[in-house]
Design an enzyme around this catalytic site. Structure first.
Site, PDB file in Angstrom:
ATOM      1  N   SER A  62      -4.278   3.769   3.660  1.00 16.33           N
ATOM      2  CA  SER A  62      -5.114   4.482   2.687  1.00 16.33           C
ATOM      3  C   SER A  62      -4.857   5.979   2.718  1.00 16.33           C
ATOM      4  O   SER A  62      -4.385   6.531   3.719  1.00 16.33           O
ATOM      5  CB  SER A  62      -6.594   4.230   2.976  1.00 16.33           C
ATOM      6  OG  SER A  62      -6.873   2.849   2.966  1.00 16.33           O
TER       7      SER A  62
HETATM    8  N1  SAH Z   1      -6.949   0.098   7.538  1.00 12.60           N
HETATM    9  C1  SAH Z   1      -5.522   0.063   7.267  1.00 12.60           C
HETATM   10  C2  SAH Z   1      -5.186  -0.123   5.809  1.00 12.60           C
HETATM   11  C3  SAH Z   1      -5.582  -1.437   5.337  1.00 12.60           C
HETATM   12  S1  SAH Z   1      -4.669  -2.156   4.011  1.00 12.60           S
HETATM   13  C4  SAH Z   1      -4.816   1.267   7.809  1.00 12.60           C
HETATM   14  O1  SAH Z   1      -5.465   2.161   8.378  1.00 12.60           O
HETATM   15  O2  SAH Z   1      -3.595   1.327   7.679  1.00 12.60           O
HETATM   16  C5  SAH Z   1      -5.539  -3.690   4.037  1.00 12.60           C
HETATM   17  C6  SAH Z   1      -5.122  -4.636   5.130  1.00 12.60           C
HETATM   18  O3  SAH Z   1      -6.028  -5.725   5.102  1.00 12.60           O
HETATM   19  C7  SAH Z   1      -3.736  -5.219   4.933  1.00 12.60           C
HETATM   20  O4  SAH Z   1      -2.965  -5.008   6.070  1.00 12.60           O
HETATM   21  C8  SAH Z   1      -4.010  -6.705   4.713  1.00 12.60           C
HETATM   22  O5  SAH Z   1      -3.013  -7.557   5.245  1.00 12.60           O
HETATM   23  C9  SAH Z   1      -5.318  -6.882   5.455  1.00 12.60           C
HETATM   24  N2  SAH Z   1      -6.110  -8.049   5.077  1.00 12.60           N
HETATM   25  C10 SAH Z   1      -6.305  -8.591   3.848  1.00 12.60           C
HETATM   26  N3  SAH Z   1      -7.122  -9.653   3.921  1.00 12.60           N
HETATM   27  C11 SAH Z   1      -7.455  -9.801   5.225  1.00 12.60           C
HETATM   28  C12 SAH Z   1      -8.288 -10.727   5.947  1.00 12.60           C
HETATM   29  N4  SAH Z   1      -8.940 -11.723   5.344  1.00 12.60           N
HETATM   30  N5  SAH Z   1      -8.406 -10.546   7.279  1.00 12.60           N
HETATM   31  C13 SAH Z   1      -7.770  -9.556   7.922  1.00 12.60           C
HETATM   32  N6  SAH Z   1      -6.976  -8.654   7.298  1.00 12.60           N
HETATM   33  C14 SAH Z   1      -6.833  -8.771   5.967  1.00 12.60           C
END
Ligand code: SAH
Length: 216
Positions: A62
């Protein structure tokens, strides 16, 4: 100071302090964590820019301000336990690790979970635990949590996450409102009461899994 460290100080000053976030513990965390180590090697020159960046597997880290805003909205105390859903690069987890006692972070994509765990270990963040699993059902072994941050957009607030939120706890979560329109929402639990506060429209990747978009 090397160039990236100078860019990091400037990022904090312009993008975070400059937009009105002033909690010293929050600013300190962003000054400390080397964001360039959480993006692909070829993207390091852009690590301190005012925008999200691709981290592979169709996912993104993000924009720094959004990470800061979600962290500020959670009102984290240093004695508290935090659950993050969507580890991604591990950057948000590293920030949380500077501000709370214990972090559990859940990532559904095995490669990203492994990479984030290695980065966090290398930085000596021993209070972060990375789990590879479907985080739309939370992480019950360590529940309840004073703070839950969801960094992917949910169709609605997942019931299991509400159940794992401690009394007096705060959840920060982007909730889909149709047509790709998401609202960053703060959910508070006090006694048996749950309140929701809309903060700002945002654009996150979709939450997958049982309480997310199963096809996404
Ligand atoms: N917080 C992260 C950015 C998140 S992007 C950072 O600091 O870089 C969103 C992430 O959520 C992605 O890596 C995606 O694979 C994950 N995601 C999506 N659905 C999910 C689920 N049900 N459980 C765990 N992770 C999930």
């Amino acid at each position: 100071m090397d160039r990236l460290a100078a860019e990091r100080q400037r990022m904090v000053q312009v993008q975070i302090e400059g937009r009105g976030l002033s909690d010293p513990r929050l600013l300190d965390a962003f000054r400390q964590v080397p964001r360039h180590l959480f993006v692909p090697r070829g993207s390091r020159d852009w690590a301190y820019d005012d925008r999200p960046l691709p981290i592979g597997f169709g996912q993104t880290i993000s924009q720094p301000y959004i990470v800061a805003l979600m962290t500020a909205l959670a009102e984290i105390q240093d004695t508290e336990r935090v659950l993050e859903i969507g580890t991604g690069s591990g950057y948000q987890a590293a920030i949380l690790a500077c501000m709370a006692a214990e972090i559990h972070t859940v990532e559904i994509i095995p490669e990203l979970a492994g990479l984030a765990a290695r980065r966090l270990a290398r930085l000596g963040r021993a209070n972060v635990h990375v789990h590879q699993s479907d985080g739309s059902v939370g992480w019950s072994p360590a529940a309840p949590y004073e703070v839950i941050l969801v960094t992917a957009a949910a169709p609605s607030v997942p019931g299991p996450l509400l159940e794992q939120l401690a009394d007096g706890g705060r959840m920060v979560i982007p909730v889909e409102h149709g047509d790709g329109y998401q609202m960053l929402t703060v959910v508070r639990r006090r006694g048996g009461k749950v309140s929701e506060n809309a903060i700002a429209p945002v654009a996150f990747v979709p939450l997958r899994g049982r309480y997310g978009w199963q096809q996404a």
